[in-house]
Design a protein around this motif. Structure first.
Motif, short mmCIF file in Angstrom:
data_model
loop_
_atom_site.label_atom_id
_atom_site.label_comp_id
_atom_site.label_asym_id
_atom_site.label_seq_id
_atom_site.Cartn_x
_atom_site.Cartn_y
_atom_site.Cartn_z
N ILE A 1 8.09 -72.41 31.67
CA ILE A 1 8.13 -72.44 33.13
C ILE A 1 6.83 -73.06 33.62
N ASN A 2 6.95 -74.16 34.34
CA ASN A 2 5.78 -74.83 34.91
C ASN A 2 5.66 -74.49 36.39
N ILE A 3 4.53 -73.91 36.75
CA ILE A 3 4.27 -73.54 38.14
C ILE A 3 3.09 -74.39 38.63
N GLY A 4 3.30 -75.15 39.69
CA GLY A 4 2.27 -76.05 40.21
C GLY A 4 1.14 -75.29 40.87
N ALA B 1 -2.55 -74.66 38.64
CA ALA B 1 -1.27 -74.85 37.94
C ALA B 1 -1.24 -74.04 36.66
N GLN B 2 -0.05 -73.60 36.28
CA GLN B 2 0.06 -72.69 35.14
C GLN B 2 1.37 -72.92 34.40
N THR B 3 1.32 -72.79 33.09
CA THR B 3 2.52 -72.91 32.25
C THR B 3 2.79 -71.57 31.58
N LEU B 4 4.00 -71.06 31.76
CA LEU B 4 4.40 -69.79 31.17
C LEU B 4 5.50 -70.05 30.15
N THR B 5 5.51 -69.28 29.09
CA THR B 5 6.58 -69.36 28.08
C THR B 5 7.29 -68.03 28.03
N LEU B 6 8.55 -68.03 28.42
CA LEU B 6 9.36 -66.82 28.44
C LEU B 6 10.21 -66.80 27.18
#
Length: 265
Positions: free
Chosen positions: A88-91, A112-117
């Motif tokens: 999930i890429n959140i700007g 900005a942040q990248t999450l891995t679910l």
């Protein structure tokens, strides 16, 4: 419509604050299939892309399909198609909505942040599973830094404001700036140690401590007296002489009054 189950996952943003991503599950009429939605909590924490018709706070939506043994069937789950690999890429936070995807809301100030679910699979041996029972057991594992409370704030010689948290981490949350003037003696005294710029002092220049002629900061120290003893002693002598002269004037006036009263008698 209210979901049948919700799973909340705490995450840490770029400022060290806690944000929450929630997985909502609603059972469909198709066996072993659930409607699934990933959203932020609260929904105002993220901003949708311009022109998006998705509900407020929604990051992704689709279905989750389970095998007959209760394991997750990733290939048949459309939610995982919406977030390939669970990424999930959140700007970054901005007052302007993103052109695509989602971004942190302007009020969060997060980068900005990248999450891995990771929801698991039929071969992972862990992850999201379906059981033929009404009870639910949740266990969430995150690989980020544990959330911590602010325990101390210190300021360095260069003006950096460092926040230390009780989870052992620290980060720079701000910086103290110094104001310099071409002519300090031209500043206008307001009250106490407060001064204002004037035409004599010149324009103010904001600088980082220790650069461009600006001094450094000394923290956790009590400022010593800035009194010039020689000047103050001189002023004291002048005041004392003035007091003595005034006392003699009063004494002389009193004596003249007494003599005048004696003559009248």
């Amino acid at each position: 419509m209210q979901p049948d189950f919700t799973i909340q996952v705490p995450i840490s943003d770029s400022l060290g604050g806690q944000q929450t991503v929630q997985l909502d599950l609603l059972q469909s009429s198709t066996p072993n299939t659930w409607y699934a939605e990933v959203q932020s909590v609260p929904t105002s924490a993220i901003t949708e892309a311009t022109g998006s018709t998705a509900p407020a706070g929604q990051i992704a939506a689709g279905t989750l399909v389970f095998n007959t043994d209760g394991s997750l069937n990733q290939s048949a789950s459309t939610l995982l198609t919406a977030i390939p690999g669970g990424v999930i890429n959140i700007g970054a936070s901005s007052a302007t909505p993103p052109t695509s995807g989602v971004a942190w809301a302007a009020g969060t100030g997060s980068a900005a942040q990248t999450l891995t679910l990771n929801l698991g699979s039929s071969t992972s041996g862990s992850g999201l599973t379906q059981f033929d029972a009404s009870s639910v057991t949740q266990s969430i594992v995150t690989n980020g830094t544990p959330f911590g409370n602010l325990s101390a704030v210190t300021i360095g010689d260069n003006g950096d404001v460092n926040a230390t948290f009780d989870n052992g981490t620290s980060r720079v949350i701000g910086q103290v700036a110094l104001a310099t003037f071409p002519n300090y003696d031209g500043l206008t005294n307001v009250s106490g140690d407060a001064y204002l710029a004037s035409t004599s002092s010149g324009d103010v220049s904001i600088k980082t401590p220790g650069s461009g002629g600006a001094g450094t900061l000394q923290t956790s120290a009590l400022e010593s007296s800035t009194v010039d003893l020689s000047t103050e002693f001189t002023s004291l002598i002048i005041s004392q002489q003035a007091y003595t002269a005034s006392s003699k004037v009063i004494t002389t006036a009193d004596q003249m009054t007494q003599d005048l009263l004696s003559i009248i008698r």
